[in-house]
Design a protein around this motif. Structure first.
Motif, PDB file in Angstrom:
ATOM      1  N   SER A 177      -3.238   0.684  -3.839  1.00  0.00           N
ATOM      2  CA  SER A 177      -2.889  -0.720  -3.674  1.00  0.00           C
ATOM      3  C   SER A 177      -1.819  -1.082  -4.694  1.00  0.00           C
ATOM      4  O   SER A 177      -1.957  -0.781  -5.882  1.00  0.00           O
ATOM      5  CB  SER A 177      -4.134  -1.582  -3.879  1.00  0.00           C
ATOM      6  OG  SER A 177      -3.818  -2.945  -3.699  1.00  0.00           O
ATOM      7  N   GLU A 186      -7.340   2.138  -3.929  1.00  0.00           N
ATOM      8  CA  GLU A 186      -8.245   1.225  -3.237  1.00  0.00           C
ATOM      9  C   GLU A 186      -9.249   1.939  -2.339  1.00  0.00           C
ATOM     10  O   GLU A 186     -10.240   1.350  -1.932  1.00  0.00           O
ATOM     11  CB  GLU A 186      -7.473   0.179  -2.442  1.00  0.00           C
ATOM     12  CG  GLU A 186      -6.712   0.712  -1.255  1.00  0.00           C
ATOM     13  CD  GLU A 186      -5.989  -0.388  -0.488  1.00  0.00           C
ATOM     14  OE1 GLU A 186      -6.074  -0.376   0.745  1.00  0.00           O
ATOM     15  OE2 GLU A 186      -5.348  -1.228  -1.118  1.00  0.00           O
ATOM     16  N   THR A 227       0.840  -1.190   0.000  1.00  0.00           N
ATOM     17  CA  THR A 227       0.000   0.000   0.000  1.00  0.00           C
ATOM     18  C   THR A 227       0.879   1.245   0.000  1.00  0.00           C
ATOM     19  O   THR A 227       1.895   1.296   0.695  1.00  0.00           O
ATOM     20  CB  THR A 227      -0.900   0.028   1.258  1.00  0.00           C
ATOM     21  OG1 THR A 227      -1.657  -1.180   1.316  1.00  0.00           O
ATOM     22  CG2 THR A 227      -1.847   1.200   1.246  1.00  0.00           C
TER      23      THR A 227
END
Length: 186
Positions: free
Chosen positions: A145, A123, A60
């Protein structure tokens, strides 16, 4: 052995599928990176005898930045064919588009590092903040993401001082692909 402490992120580039080049964003407040790993454990009569830790290629990125409107709309899937020209929308028809990211990072002494994340998608849902009378314009927060590419890698990086290939240096921020950094005949 050089020490490189990431201090300043001067440029982030976004490249969507079918785009010819990366679109540069230079007004970045911060970036937080977290790449995942998995632990493989070997037990012998209930006692841990061995642990192997491997990267997954997933992770992330959390950005705080002022992002160009076109990149924002494309990343959030807000450019819908059913709308008249100039109108954008976000809803159940919005599919977040996949993209690649490149970064130009510096340490406190001005030494350069290049980073790349070839398979990304935002995301988080759309989040913005307006504060009337604020003394500072709010940055957009993006949660991205990171996924592994065809080689199993989610992130690539290279210190500029250790890159002997001038073609790779010159193309990293404008035309990066995972193939650019693979050993020929590997």
């Amino acid at each position: 052995m050089p020490v490189f402490s990431e201090y300043e992120l001067r440029e982030v580039g976004f490249k969507f599928k079918n785009a010819e080049a990366y679109s540069s964003v230079e007004c970045v407040g911060s970036c937080e990176e977290e790449l995942e790993s998995r632990i493989i454990t070997k037990l012998c009569r209930g006692i841990v005898k061995k642990k192997v830790v491997k990267g997954t290629g997933n992770g992330t990125l959390k950005y705080s930045m002022h992002i160009p409107y076109e990149i924002f709309n494309k990343a959030y899937g807000m450019e819908l064919d059913t709308l008249i020209e100039g109108v954008k929308a976000y809803g159940s028809n919005s599919v977040h588009e996949r993209f690649s990211i490149v970064e130009h990072v510096f340490d406190e002494d001005g030494n350069e590092k290049y980073k790349a994340y070839p398979e990304c998608v935002i995301e988080s849902g759309l989040v913005r903040k307006i504060e009337n009378g604020a003394e500072e314009v709010a940055e957009i927060e993006l949660e991205v993401s990171v996924m592994p590419d065809n080689y199993g890698n989610g992130m690539y990086e290279a210190l500029a001082s250790e890159l002997s290939d001038e073609t790779v240096k010159s193309k990293w921020l404008t035309a990066f692909t995972p193939d650019l950094v693979q050993v020929a005949d590997a």
